[in-house]
Design a protein around this motif. Structure first.
Motif, PDB file in Angstrom:
ATOM      1  N   CYS A 141      40.623  40.423  38.585  1.00 45.86           N
ATOM      2  CA  CYS A 141      40.163  41.219  37.435  1.00 45.86           C
ATOM      3  C   CYS A 141      40.469  42.708  37.594  1.00 45.86           C
ATOM      4  O   CYS A 141      40.028  43.338  38.556  1.00 45.86           O
ATOM      5  CB  CYS A 141      38.665  41.007  37.228  1.00 45.86           C
ATOM      6  SG  CYS A 141      38.053  41.961  35.833  1.00 45.86           S
ATOM      7  N   GLY A 142      41.182  43.253  36.610  1.00 43.99           N
ATOM      8  CA  GLY A 142      41.678  44.635  36.730  1.00 43.99           C
ATOM      9  C   GLY A 142      40.859  45.688  36.020  1.00 43.99           C
ATOM     10  O   GLY A 142      41.341  46.786  35.807  1.00 43.99           O
ATOM     11  N   GLN A 326      44.713  42.944  28.935  1.00 41.96           N
ATOM     12  CA  GLN A 326      44.141  42.858  27.584  1.00 41.96           C
ATOM     13  C   GLN A 326      43.404  41.537  27.390  1.00 41.96           C
ATOM     14  O   GLN A 326      42.330  41.496  26.797  1.00 41.96           O
ATOM     15  CB  GLN A 326      45.238  42.985  26.515  1.00 41.96           C
ATOM     16  CG  GLN A 326      45.959  44.311  26.492  1.00 41.96           C
ATOM     17  CD  GLN A 326      45.029  45.483  26.241  1.00 41.96           C
ATOM     18  OE1 GLN A 326      44.226  45.446  25.335  1.00 41.96           O
ATOM     19  NE2 GLN A 326      45.126  46.503  27.071  1.00 41.96           N
ATOM     20  N   VAL A 327      43.978  40.468  27.914  1.00 46.34           N
ATOM     21  CA  VAL A 327      43.317  39.164  27.759  1.00 46.34           C
ATOM     22  C   VAL A 327      42.044  39.123  28.617  1.00 46.34           C
ATOM     23  O   VAL A 327      41.006  38.617  28.181  1.00 46.34           O
ATOM     24  CB  VAL A 327      44.279  38.003  28.101  1.00 46.34           C
ATOM     25  CG1 VAL A 327      43.603  36.658  27.880  1.00 46.34           C
ATOM     26  CG2 VAL A 327      45.549  38.078  27.254  1.00 46.34           C
ATOM     27  N   GLN A 328      42.107  39.689  29.811  1.00 44.81           N
ATOM     28  CA  GLN A 328      40.910  39.735  30.663  1.00 44.81           C
ATOM     29  C   GLN A 328      39.760  40.460  29.940  1.00 44.81           C
ATOM     30  O   GLN A 328      38.602  40.112  30.061  1.00 44.81           O
ATOM     31  CB  GLN A 328      41.221  40.473  31.961  1.00 44.81           C
ATOM     32  CG  GLN A 328      42.190  39.748  32.870  1.00 44.81           C
ATOM     33  CD  GLN A 328      42.403  40.472  34.189  1.00 44.81           C
ATOM     34  OE1 GLN A 328      41.911  41.587  34.401  1.00 44.81           O
ATOM     35  NE2 GLN A 328      43.131  39.843  35.090  1.00 44.81           N
ATOM     36  N   ALA A 397      39.185  34.881  28.933  1.00 40.57           N
ATOM     37  CA  ALA A 397      39.241  36.066  29.808  1.00 40.57           C
ATOM     38  C   ALA A 397      39.194  35.648  31.275  1.00 40.57           C
ATOM     39  O   ALA A 397      39.957  36.153  32.115  1.00 40.57           O
ATOM     40  CB  ALA A 397      38.082  37.001  29.488  1.00 40.57           C
ATOM     41  N   MET A 398      38.305  34.694  31.596  1.00 40.22           N
ATOM     42  CA  MET A 398      38.170  34.240  32.989  1.00 40.22           C
ATOM     43  C   MET A 398      39.460  33.575  33.474  1.00 40.22           C
ATOM     44  O   MET A 398      39.829  33.671  34.636  1.00 40.22           O
ATOM     45  CB  MET A 398      37.016  33.239  33.126  1.00 40.22           C
ATOM     46  CG  MET A 398      35.654  33.834  32.930  1.00 40.22           C
ATOM     47  SD  MET A 398      35.382  35.260  33.962  1.00 40.22           S
ATOM     48  CE  MET A 398      35.197  34.497  35.551  1.00 40.22           C
ATOM     49  N   LYS A 401      41.728  36.226  34.423  1.00 37.62           N
ATOM     50  CA  LYS A 401      41.303  36.896  35.658  1.00 37.62           C
ATOM     51  C   LYS A 401      41.676  36.088  36.895  1.00 37.62           C
ATOM     52  O   LYS A 401      41.543  36.555  38.011  1.00 37.62           O
ATOM     53  CB  LYS A 401      39.783  37.105  35.649  1.00 37.62           C
ATOM     54  CG  LYS A 401      39.299  38.139  34.651  1.00 37.62           C
ATOM     55  CD  LYS A 401      37.787  38.264  34.752  1.00 37.62           C
ATOM     56  CE  LYS A 401      37.214  39.031  33.587  1.00 37.62           C
ATOM     57  NZ  LYS A 401      35.743  39.172  33.694  1.00 37.62           N
ATOM     58  N   ASP A 402      42.073  34.834  36.678  1.00 39.35           N
ATOM     59  CA  ASP A 402      42.336  33.979  37.846  1.00 39.35           C
ATOM     60  C   ASP A 402      43.782  33.462  37.876  1.00 39.35           C
ATOM     61  O   ASP A 402      44.119  32.632  38.713  1.00 39.35           O
ATOM     62  CB  ASP A 402      41.353  32.785  37.810  1.00 39.35           C
ATOM     63  CG  ASP A 402      41.263  32.068  39.143  1.00 39.35           C
ATOM     64  OD1 ASP A 402      41.233  32.747  40.186  1.00 39.35           O
ATOM     65  OD2 ASP A 402      41.253  30.823  39.149  1.00 39.35           O
ATOM     66  N   CYS A 403      44.634  33.955  36.977  1.00 37.96           N
ATOM     67  CA  CYS A 403      46.012  33.434  36.966  1.00 37.96           C
ATOM     68  C   CYS A 403      46.873  34.138  38.024  1.00 37.96           C
ATOM     69  O   CYS A 403      46.420  35.099  38.648  1.00 37.96           O
ATOM     70  CB  CYS A 403      46.632  33.612  35.585  1.00 37.96           C
ATOM     71  SG  CYS A 403      46.941  35.326  35.177  1.00 37.96           S
ATOM     72  N   SER A 404      48.064  33.640  38.231  1.00 39.25           N
ATOM     73  CA  SER A 404      48.971  34.273  39.201  1.00 39.25           C
ATOM     74  C   SER A 404      50.254  34.693  38.514  1.00 39.25           C
ATOM     75  O   SER A 404      50.671  34.084  37.521  1.00 39.25           O
ATOM     76  CB  SER A 404      49.318  33.305  40.327  1.00 39.25           C
ATOM     77  OG  SER A 404      48.159  32.943  41.013  1.00 39.25           O
ATOM     78  N   ILE A 405      50.885  35.701  39.084  1.00 38.94           N
ATOM     79  CA  ILE A 405      52.163  36.190  38.557  1.00 38.94           C
ATOM     80  C   ILE A 405      53.239  35.856  39.582  1.00 38.94           C
ATOM     81  O   ILE A 405      53.065  36.113  40.777  1.00 38.94           O
ATOM     82  CB  ILE A 405      52.091  37.720  38.331  1.00 38.94           C
ATOM     83  CG1 ILE A 405      51.076  38.021  37.229  1.00 38.94           C
ATOM     84  CG2 ILE A 405      53.467  38.289  37.987  1.00 38.94           C
ATOM     85  CD1 ILE A 405      50.875  39.487  36.948  1.00 38.94           C
TER      86      ILE A 405
END
Ligand SMILES: O=P(O)(O)O[C@@H]1[C@@H](OP(=O)(O)O)[C@H](OP(=O)(O)O)[C@H](O)[C@H](OP(=O)(O)O)[C@H]1OP(=O)(O)O
Ligand SMILES: Nc1ncnc2c1ncn2[C@@H]1O[C@H](COP(=O)(O)OP(=O)(O)OP(=O)(O)O)[C@@H](O)[C@H]1O
Length: 491
Positions: A141-142, A326-328, A397-398, A401-405
């Motif tokens: 989470c940023g 933005q999605v977070q 949003a969650m 907050k937990d995805c990877s790039i």
């Protein structure tokens, strides 16, 4: 893929998280992603098929819209011969990290997701002989919550990742506190981003992995993995960044290689076209929370030097980090503001259980579901409709907050003009690159009470231990300075 002719010997263990396990094809650029479950909680084949189809639909109808077509790869549900799945499961078992073996691969349904292998440039259907380097970052989470429902002042100062670190170390999940702070990575400020990436390289935990030609060469398999060895990493990376010069090995070489890697990753993270509709989610200027986390060693050291906290340079609007943030930020109310709304939906469902389907709690994740996410109002009119919208936004949003790039880098040939993909230069070489997001499975509605409890636990632990310790240090310092003043006064 010909599902009729599957041979387990053509597939190898690639990685796993808490809920799925991934195997990669040895030659072709595809992976199979299987669901995992605790041994006593098996689901029916129909439920598993629906779960996987929901993942695909959510990717297509929601995440592609928010993040942009190019970054999201939804894949497709495939049905595999049960014999193949069973043999594959036996074959890979010995490669699985012990800490992940509390859950079993689903071998009963025969369903899995077939996706492009993002650890290789996904534009190729077949693996090339060109070397490929891939960096996977789970940025978390940023932002710091801006909701007025937050009850602990500390949550407006220190980000969740930095607070959570202390609980994770105390419970033995990781050995030491990371210096990484997501707010530094998401700042758009190059200096802060370098610091964040270097911190990830020092203490990767489950936030950083590096693959070379599809093989994991850096990053934790679990908490028991050996500590980071930068010189070994530099040895792997040197041919990518210094292809034709005889840069001597040793600490100088290691530093140079790591510096190049960090620069290239920063550039890639800041690149991107402005596709996708995350802009539709932009919240007002007052709704953004502070730009720095007080626990980040970067901002702490600036403060110690008497410098101002760094400005929020801002991420370019087209880049994936910006869109992800933005999605977070669809988490407008924080779990503290959200939980009572979840309870409202729960009460309604207790009374009208048949409405669960109409409310699209478990899908379908279609265009209508997506459209409802765009309502950013926070004026509670007391309705179930309002509560439901906030609950669904929170789940999305969650997920973000937990995805990877995944960043895949492939050295450019001399005649790079034939290359269709974007190029990033480093001092001694150039790379064609691609950026993708993975693990975009919508978080379950049922996880909200867990989130609520965990949030309290993280903050209370932080306040009880770290902050209390800081306060003791501060008061000792204060006492010392008082003593000092007294002494001076006497003289
Ligand atoms: O709650 P967090 O922030 O610890 O995140 C969990 C992750 O832990 P992390 O902190 O990244 O090590 C956790 O990752 P690990 O299993 O620790 O690698 C999962 O991603 C979990 O998601 P899910 O329950 O499997 O859907 C994540 O749970 P969600 O909160 O995203 O549901
Ligand atoms: N399409 C892909 N291409 C290459 N590697 C992948 C792909 N999908 C997943 N992986 C690898 O498999 C690992 C586990 O996948 P994923 O993060 O989706 O698991 P998960 O169980 O859903 O995660 P979580 O613990 O967050 O719930 C990833 O960290 C990544 O290294």
């Amino acid at each position: 893929m010909d599902e009729g002719k599957m041979d387990e010997n053509e597939w190898g263990y690639h990685g796993e998280g808490n809920k799925s396990l991934v195997v990669a094809h040895a030659q072709r650029c595809v992976v199979l992603r299987f669901l995992k479950f605790p041994p006593n909680r098996k689901k029916t084949s129909e439920e598993i098929f629906q779960h996987l189809q929901n993942i695909v639909d959510f990717g297509k109808n929601v995440m592609k819209e928010f993040l942009g077509e190019n970054y999201v790869h939804c894949g497709e549900v495939v049905q595999l011969p049960l014999d193949f799945v069973k043999q594959l499961c036996l074959k890979i078992q010995c490669e699985r990290p012990e800490s992940r073996c509390d859950k079993d691969l689903d071998t009963l349904s025969g369903y899995a997701l077939c996706l492009p292998n993002l650890a290789r440039l996904q534009t190729y259907r077949f693996a090339e002989h060109r070397p490929i380097l891939c960096v996977e970052i789970k940025p978390k989470c940023g932002f710091i919550p801006f909701s007025s429902d937050v009850t602990h002042e500390m949550k407006h100062k220190v980000c969740r990742y930095c607070m959570h670190q202390h609980l994770k170390v105390a419970t033995g999940k990781w050995k030491q506190i990371s210096k990484y702070c997501p707010l530094d990575l998401y700042s758009g400020n190059k200096q802060r981003m370098y610091f964040a990436l270097k911190s990830l390289l020092q203490e990767a935990q489950n936030n950083l992995k590096i693959f070379k030609n599809g093989e994991l060469i850096y990053g934790c398999k679990d908490a028991r993995s050996p500590v980071a060895d930068w010189s070994e990493l530099a040895h792997h990376l040197k041919p990518f960044f210094f292809p034709s010069n005889g840069l001597a090995s040793g600490p100088h070489c290691t530093r140079a290689v790591i510096r190049e890697l960090v620069r290239v990753i920063t550039r890639v993270l800041l690149s991107g076209s402005d596709k996708g509709r995350a802009g539709a989610l932009r919240s007002g200027p007052g709704l953004r929370g502070p730009p720095v986390c007080e626990a980040s060693p970067f901002s702490r050291s600036l403060r110690c030097q008497g410098k101002n906290t760094p400005e929020r340079s801002g991420l370019p609007k087209g880049c994936l980090l910006y869109k992800t943030l933005q999605v977070q930020m669809l988490d407008l109310l924080d779990i503290e503001g959200l939980y009572p709304l979840y309870r409202r939906v729960e009460r309604y469902l207790e009374e009208f259980p048949e409405q669960r389907k109409t409310l699209q709690i478990d899908g379908p994740y279609d265009e209508a579901f997506y459209q409802r996410l765009l309502d950013l109002s926070t004026e509670d009119d007391g309705t179930v409709a309002f509560a439901l919208t906030k609950v669904q936004q929170y789940r999305v949003a969650m997920t973000a907050k937990d995805c990877s790039i995944m960043i895949a880098l492939s050295p450019c040939l001399q005649d790079a003009s034939s290359d269709q993909r974007p190029i990033v230069p480093s001092s001694r070489s150039r790379f064609a690159f691609s950026v993708s997001v993975l693990d975009l499975d919508l978080k379950p509605y049922e996880s909200i009470p867990h989130q609520y409890k965990l949030d309290g636990k993280i903050v209370n632990y932080y306040l009880k231990t770290v902050h209390a310790k800081d306060a003791t240090v501060m008061s000792t310092r204060f006492k010392e300075s008082e003593d000092c003043t007294l002494v001076l006064h006497k003289v």
